[in-house]
Motif scaffolding. Structure first.
Motif, PDB file in Angstrom:
ATOM      1  N   LEU A 103      -8.131  18.619   0.478  1.00  0.00           N
ATOM      2  CA  LEU A 103      -7.380  17.732   1.379  1.00  0.00           C
ATOM      3  C   LEU A 103      -6.594  16.691   0.586  1.00  0.00           C
ATOM      4  CD1 LEU A 103      -9.994  17.148   4.259  1.00  0.00           C
ATOM      5  CD2 LEU A 103      -8.027  18.694   4.242  1.00  0.00           C
ATOM      6  N   GLY A 104      -7.187  16.239  -0.527  1.00  0.00           N
ATOM      7  CA  GLY A 104      -6.499  15.245  -1.348  1.00  0.00           C
ATOM      8  C   GLY A 104      -5.203  15.777  -1.936  1.00  0.00           C
ATOM      9  N   ARG A 105      -5.185  17.078  -2.252  1.00  0.00           N
ATOM     10  CA  ARG A 105      -3.959  17.656  -2.823  1.00  0.00           C
ATOM     11  C   ARG A 105      -2.840  17.758  -1.794  1.00  0.00           C
ATOM     12  NH1 ARG A 105      -7.928  21.247  -4.932  1.00  0.00           N
ATOM     13  NH2 ARG A 105      -8.435  20.749  -7.108  1.00  0.00           N
ATOM     14  N   LEU A 106      -3.207  17.722  -0.502  1.00  0.00           N
ATOM     15  CA  LEU A 106      -2.175  17.777   0.536  1.00  0.00           C
ATOM     16  C   LEU A 106      -1.447  16.450   0.685  1.00  0.00           C
ATOM     17  CD1 LEU A 106      -4.117  19.704   3.346  1.00  0.00           C
ATOM     18  CD2 LEU A 106      -2.426  20.623   1.752  1.00  0.00           C
ATOM     19  N   ARG A 107      -2.011  15.414   0.117  1.00  0.00           N
ATOM     20  CA  ARG A 107      -1.423  14.083   0.284  1.00  0.00           C
ATOM     21  C   ARG A 107      -0.188  13.945  -0.605  1.00  0.00           C
ATOM     22  NH1 ARG A 107      -4.685   8.347  -0.354  1.00  0.00           N
ATOM     23  NH2 ARG A 107      -2.963   7.003   0.358  1.00  0.00           N
ATOM     24  N   VAL A 108       0.956  13.798   0.020  1.00  0.00           N
ATOM     25  CA  VAL A 108       2.209  13.647  -0.730  1.00  0.00           C
ATOM     26  C   VAL A 108       2.905  12.332  -0.376  1.00  0.00           C
ATOM     27  CG1 VAL A 108       2.577  16.127  -0.980  1.00  0.00           C
ATOM     28  CG2 VAL A 108       3.431  14.955   1.058  1.00  0.00           C
ATOM     29  N   LEU A 109       2.381  11.624   0.639  1.00  0.00           N
ATOM     30  CA  LEU A 109       2.963  10.346   1.034  1.00  0.00           C
ATOM     31  C   LEU A 109       1.879   9.281   1.013  1.00  0.00           C
ATOM     32  CD1 LEU A 109       5.064  11.530   4.125  1.00  0.00           C
ATOM     33  CD2 LEU A 109       5.940  10.997   1.851  1.00  0.00           C
ATOM     34  N   ASP A 110       2.282   8.053   0.773  1.00  0.00           N
ATOM     35  CA  ASP A 110       1.315   6.960   0.694  1.00  0.00           C
ATOM     36  C   ASP A 110       1.881   5.751   1.432  1.00  0.00           C
ATOM     37  OD1 ASP A 110      -0.600   5.145   0.144  1.00  0.00           O
ATOM     38  OD2 ASP A 110      -0.366   5.181  -2.045  1.00  0.00           O
ATOM     39  N   PHE A 111       1.169   5.300   2.475  1.00  0.00           N
ATOM     40  CA  PHE A 111       1.645   4.142   3.228  1.00  0.00           C
ATOM     41  C   PHE A 111       1.672   2.883   2.365  1.00  0.00           C
ATOM     42  CE2 PHE A 111       1.006   6.386   7.314  1.00  0.00           C
ATOM     43  CZ  PHE A 111       2.193   5.998   7.916  1.00  0.00           C
ATOM     44  N   ALA A 112       0.841   2.861   1.296  1.00  0.00           N
ATOM     45  CA  ALA A 112       0.846   1.679   0.428  1.00  0.00           C
ATOM     46  C   ALA A 112       2.168   1.578  -0.336  1.00  0.00           C
ATOM     47  CB  ALA A 112      -0.333   1.745  -0.542  1.00  0.00           C
ATOM     48  N   ALA A 113       2.826   2.727  -0.555  1.00  0.00           N
ATOM     49  CA  ALA A 113       4.138   2.710  -1.221  1.00  0.00           C
ATOM     50  C   ALA A 113       5.191   2.413  -0.159  1.00  0.00           C
ATOM     51  CB  ALA A 113       4.390   4.051  -1.900  1.00  0.00           C
ATOM     52  N   ARG A 114       5.364   1.148   0.129  1.00  0.00           N
ATOM     53  CA  ARG A 114       6.205   0.769   1.267  1.00  0.00           C
ATOM     54  C   ARG A 114       7.656   1.173   1.085  1.00  0.00           C
ATOM     55  NH1 ARG A 114       3.718  -4.979   3.400  1.00  0.00           N
ATOM     56  NH2 ARG A 114       1.558  -4.234   3.500  1.00  0.00           N
ATOM     57  N   GLY A 115       8.136   1.078  -0.163  1.00  0.00           N
ATOM     58  CA  GLY A 115       9.520   1.474  -0.392  1.00  0.00           C
ATOM     59  C   GLY A 115       9.737   2.942  -0.067  1.00  0.00           C
ATOM     60  N   GLN A 116       8.757   3.773  -0.456  1.00  0.00           N
ATOM     61  CA  GLN A 116       8.871   5.210  -0.181  1.00  0.00           C
ATOM     62  C   GLN A 116       8.884   5.479   1.317  1.00  0.00           C
ATOM     63  OE1 GLN A 116       5.253   7.575  -0.384  1.00  0.00           O
ATOM     64  NE2 GLN A 116       6.296   9.021  -1.741  1.00  0.00           N
ATOM     65  N   MET A 117       7.960   4.841   2.063  1.00  0.00           N
ATOM     66  CA  MET A 117       7.862   5.106   3.504  1.00  0.00           C
ATOM     67  C   MET A 117       9.049   4.517   4.263  1.00  0.00           C
ATOM     68  SD  MET A 117       5.271   6.956   3.617  1.00  0.00           S
ATOM     69  CE  MET A 117       5.221   7.123   5.378  1.00  0.00           C
ATOM     70  N   MET A 118       9.504   3.326   3.849  1.00  0.00           N
ATOM     71  CA  MET A 118      10.675   2.753   4.514  1.00  0.00           C
ATOM     72  C   MET A 118      11.911   3.602   4.250  1.00  0.00           C
ATOM     73  SD  MET A 118       9.919  -1.298   3.749  1.00  0.00           S
ATOM     74  CE  MET A 118      11.433  -1.896   4.459  1.00  0.00           C
ATOM     75  N   GLY A 119      12.023   4.103   3.011  1.00  0.00           N
ATOM     76  CA  GLY A 119      13.138   4.977   2.700  1.00  0.00           C
ATOM     77  C   GLY A 119      13.097   6.253   3.519  1.00  0.00           C
ATOM     78  N   LEU A 120      11.883   6.796   3.709  1.00  0.00           N
ATOM     79  CA  LEU A 120      11.758   8.010   4.521  1.00  0.00           C
ATOM     80  C   LEU A 120      12.164   7.739   5.971  1.00  0.00           C
ATOM     81  CD1 LEU A 120      10.795  10.928   4.881  1.00  0.00           C
ATOM     82  CD2 LEU A 120       8.483  10.033   5.304  1.00  0.00           C
ATOM     83  N   SER A 121      11.753   6.589   6.500  1.00  0.00           N
ATOM     84  CA  SER A 121      12.110   6.244   7.886  1.00  0.00           C
ATOM     85  C   SER A 121      13.619   6.094   8.038  1.00  0.00           C
ATOM     86  CB  SER A 121      11.400   4.951   8.310  1.00  0.00           C
ATOM     87  OG  SER A 121       9.999   5.095   8.236  1.00  0.00           O
ATOM     88  N   ILE A 122      14.233   5.398   7.067  1.00  0.00           N
ATOM     89  CA  ILE A 122      15.693   5.223   7.117  1.00  0.00           C
ATOM     90  C   ILE A 122      16.397   6.573   6.999  1.00  0.00           C
ATOM     91  CG2 ILE A 122      17.667   4.239   5.910  1.00  0.00           C
ATOM     92  CD1 ILE A 122      16.126   2.185   7.440  1.00  0.00           C
TER      93      ILE A 122
END
Length: 599
Positions: free
Chosen positions: A384-403
Motif C-alpha cells: 500500500l505504501g508503494r501506491l502512495r504518489v501524492l502527499d498532502f504535507a507537500a502543499r505546493g504539490q497538492m495546490m499545483g495539482l488542484s490548479i
C-alpha cells in the motif's frame, strides 16, 4: 451530444375524433404538447384527488412493514382508506409528542422520588418551590438561611424543596418545574402511550395492503387531470381540431402509425430557428446517473449541449479528492453493497448505482494515491505504501495539482464553447481564454522554482499575450471586415469588456484549491481523532473503551462532513465554475403527455 433531436408534429382531424385522438396520444406518451389557443400556456392540471390523499399514501409508504396486497379488491373504499390513514397519522404524531413530554417529565421527577404535589390552597397561600443545587454549593445553601428541605442527594447535586408564598431571594439553586402527576402516574401514562402507538402501528401495517390501489387511484386522477389539460391546449373549431407537439425524431414512425390508425392528418417538420423546443436528455446508462446533478442546477437549452458525461467524470473525481481516504471509500463501498440489489431494481436506480460506484472507486483510488486509510499511513516499503504518489504535507504539490485540474476543467469548458461557435470567429475568443490560462500556468512555473520553470515560462508569457489578443479581437459579434470606424471601435470595446473577465477567470481557477483544502482538512481530522484515541488507550480503566468511542464517533463525524463537502463542493465546481464558461443558455424540460396507469 445527448440532447434528443425533436420534430414539430401537427395533427388535425374532425372534431368528433378529438377525444379519441387525445386518449390515443396520451397512451403513446412521447409528445410534449404546444398550446395553440393563446400566448399564455395554462399550468399543467393538478391531480383531481386532494393533497390529503397523497399525504395518506406517503404515510403508508413510509411504514417499515407492509402487508401483501390483495388480489381482489372488491371492498376497497378510497375515501375510507384515506380517512383512516390520515387519522392514524394524526394520532401517531400526537402520541409521539406526548411520549416525549412524559419522558422528559419522568426524567425531571425521578430524583425527587414518588410524591403527589398538594392541591392549590392546601397549604394556604404557600406553595412548593423546587431547586437543584450543585454539591459544591451545599454549604452556601445551608448558611443562606433559606428555609429549604433537602429531599434527595446524588453524586452531583442536592434536590431542595422550599415551602413559601413567594419565591425565595436569592434562589438557592436552579429552579425546576415538575409535572403535577406523581412518578407512578407518569410511568403508567407512558405505558398507555406505548400500547396505543403499538396499536396504531399495526393498524397502519394493515392499511398498507391498499397502497397499490391507492396509488393507482391517484395515478388515474393525474391521468384525468393531464387529459383535461391537453384538451385546453388543443385548438377546437366547429368542424375540426388541431394538436401541436414536439416529438423525438426516433418516434416519428410510431406517431405516424398512431395517427394513420385514427385517420388523422399529420405533418412533421424540424424546428424553425425561432422555435424554442424543450430539452429531452437521453444518455447511455453508464453516465446517465449524472443527469440529475445537471438538471438540479440548469436544464440545458435545446440548441446548447449536454454536459452529463463531463459531470459524471468530474463530479466523481472531485468527490474522491475531497474525501481523500481509501478507508472511508471502503466503508462507502460496503454501504453501497448493502443496497446494490435494491438500487438495481429500476433503470433509474441502476444508473444512479453506476454513478455511486464510480464515486466510491475514485475515493479509494485517490485515497490510495495519498496513502490515507482512516488517517493512517502505510509503511513506505509495504504494498500500500508503494501506491502512495501524492502527499498532502507537500502543499505546493497538492495546490499545483488542484490548479492544474482547474485549468484543465475550465479549458475544456472553453473548448466546448469554441466548438459550438466553430462557424464564427467568436470561437477564437474562447480559444484565447484557453491559451491565457495555459500560458499563465506555464509562466507561474518559474515563480514556483520548478526544474523546468525557466524553460516553459517564456513560452507561457507568449501564450498569455496571444490569448489576450484573441480575446480582445474575437469576442464580438460585429463584422470583422467592417468599413465603418464605429464597427471597429465597437469590436475593441466588446473585446475590452470581455477582458474584464480575467478577474473572474482568476477567481474561478483559484476556486479549485478547495479540492486540496477540503482533502487536507479531512485528512487532518482523521489523524487528530487517531491521536486522541491513542492517548486515551494508554490510560488504565475505561481508556480502551473511550478510545473506541472516539474512533467510531470521530471518524463517523469526519466521514459525514466529507460526504457533505464532496457533494456540495463537487456540484459547485461543476455547476458554477464550469457551467459559467460553457453553458449559459437555460432551457425547459420535455414534459411527456402520457398515462401513468397502464392497462
Amino acid at each position: 451530444m445527448s440532447i434528443v433531436p425533436l420534430d414539430k408534429a401537427t395533427i388535425c382531424g374532425p372534431l368528433a375524433q378529438r377525444d379519441a385522438a387525445l386518449d390515443a396520444l396520451q397512451r403513446f406518451g412521447r409528445l410534449h404538447l404546444i398550446n395553440l389557443n393563446d400566448a399564455t400556456t395554462p399550468k399543467r392540471g393538478d391531480s383531481l384527488k386532494s393533497a390529503d390523499a397523497r399525504t395518506a399514501l406517503k404515510h403508508l409508504q413510509s411504514c417499515p412493514l407492509r402487508r401483501r396486497a390483495p388480489q381482489r379488491c372488491r371492498n376497497f373504499d378510497f375515501r375510507r382508506v384515506v380517512a383512516k390513514a390520515l387519522k392514524n397519522k394524526r394520532q401517531h404524531e400526537a402520541l409521539v409528542d406526548e411520549r416525549d413530554e412524559v419522558a422528559k417529565a419522568i426524567e425531571n421527577a425521578t430524583p425527587w422520588g414518588e410524591f403527589r404535589q398538594p392541591k392549590e390552597g392546601e397549604f394556604g397561600s404557600a406553595r412548593l418551590w423546587f431547586y437543584v443545587v450543585p454539591r459544591r454549593d451545599a454549604d452556601r445553601v445551608r448558611q443562606s438561611g433559606v428555609p429549604c428541605q433537602i429531599v434527595a442527594v446524588d453524586p452531583t447535586a442536592l434536590y431542595c424543596v422550599v415551602v413559601a408564598a413567594e419565591e425565595p431571594t436569592p434562589r438557592p439553586g436552579e429552579r425546576v418545574e415538575l409535572d403535577r402527576r406523581p412518578l407512578s402516574e407518569l410511568a403508567a401514562r407512558r405505558e398507555e402511550i406505548d400500547d396505543a402507538l403499538e396499536d396504531l402501528h399495526w393498524e397502519r401495517v394493515a392499511l398498507t395492503r391498499w397502497i397499490p390501489r391507492l396509488k393507482r387511484s391517484l395515478d388515474a386522477a393525474d391521468d384525468a387531470a393531464a387529459r383535461a389539460w391537453a384538451e385546453r391546449l388543443a385548438l377546437s373549431e366547429p368542424e375540426l381540431f388541431a394538436i401541436q407537439a414536439w416529438v423525438p425524431q426516433a418516434a416519428r414512425d410510431e406517431l405516424e402509425e398512431v395517427t394513420r390508425g385514427l385517420g388523422l392528418a399529420l405533418k412533421l417538420a424540424p424546428p424553425d430557428p425561432a422555435d424554442e423546443p424543450p430539452t429531452l436528455l437521453d444518455n447511455p446508462d453508464r453516465v446517465a446517473g449524472a443527469e440529475g446533478a445537471v438538471t438540479f442546477y440548469i436544464t440545458p437549452a435545446y440548441r446548447a449541449w449536454d454536459p452529463t458525461p463531463v459531470m459524471f467524470v468530474s463530479f466523481s473525481l472531485f468527490f474522491g479528492m475531497i474525501l481523500a481516504d481509501a478507508g472511508y471509500g471502503l466503508v462507502l463501498a460496503a454501504a453501497l453493497g448493502l443496497f446494490w440489489r435494491r438500487l438495481g431494481a429500476t433503470r433509474k436506480g441502476a444508473q444512479f448505482r453506476t454513478l455511486l460506484t464510480t464515486i466510491v472507486g475514485a475515493t479509494i483510488v485517490f485515497g490510495s494515491m495519498t496513502g490515507s486509510y482512516f488517517g493512517l499511513a502505510p509503511r513506505p516499503d509495504s504494498t500500500l505504501g508503494r501506491l502512495r504518489v501524492l502527499d498532502f504535507a507537500a502543499r505546493g504539490q497538492m495546490m499545483g495539482l488542484s490548479i492544474l485540474i482547474g485549468v484543465g476543467h475550465l479549458s475544456l469548458a472553453n473548448l466546448v464553447t469554441a466548438w459550438r461557435a466553430r462557424h464564427s470567429l467568436r470561437a477564437l475568443g474562447s480559444i484565447g481564454w484557453v491559451l491565457l490560462m495555459i500560458g499563465a500556468l506555464m509562466a507561474a512555473a518559474e515563480l514556483l522554482t520548478t526544474p523546468w520553470g525557466a524553460t516553459v515560462a517564456p513560452w507561457g508569457k507568449r501564450l498569455v499575450v496571444l490569448g489576450v489578443a484573441a480575446v480582445l479581437l474575437f469576442s464580438s459579434d460585429r463584422p470583422l471586415k467592417a468599413a465603418r470606424v464605429r464597427d471597429w471601435l465597437g469590436r475593441v470595446v466588446d473585446g475590452l469588456s470581455a477582458l474584464t473577465g480575467i478577474t473572474k477567470l482568476f477567481g474561478d481557477v483559484l476556486s479549485y484549491l478547495r479540492l486540496f483544502a477540503l482533502g487536507l482538512a479531512s485528512g487532518q481530522l482523521a489523524v487528530t481523532f487517531n491521536e486522541l484515541a491513542s492517548h486515551m488507550a494508554e490510560k488504565r480503566g475505561l481508556g480502551l473503551l473511550l478510545a473506541s468511542v472516539i474512533l467510531i464517533a470521530g471518524h463517523g463525524i469526519n466521514l459525514a462532513l466529507g460526504l457533505m463537502g464532496g457533494v456540495v463542493h463537487g456540484l459547485r465546481l461543476n455547476c458554477i465554475e464550469f457551467f459559467n464558461w460553457s453553458l449559459t443558455e437555460e432551457g425547459r424540460p420535455f414534459e411527456p403527455y402520457q398515462k401513468k396507469v397502464r392497462q
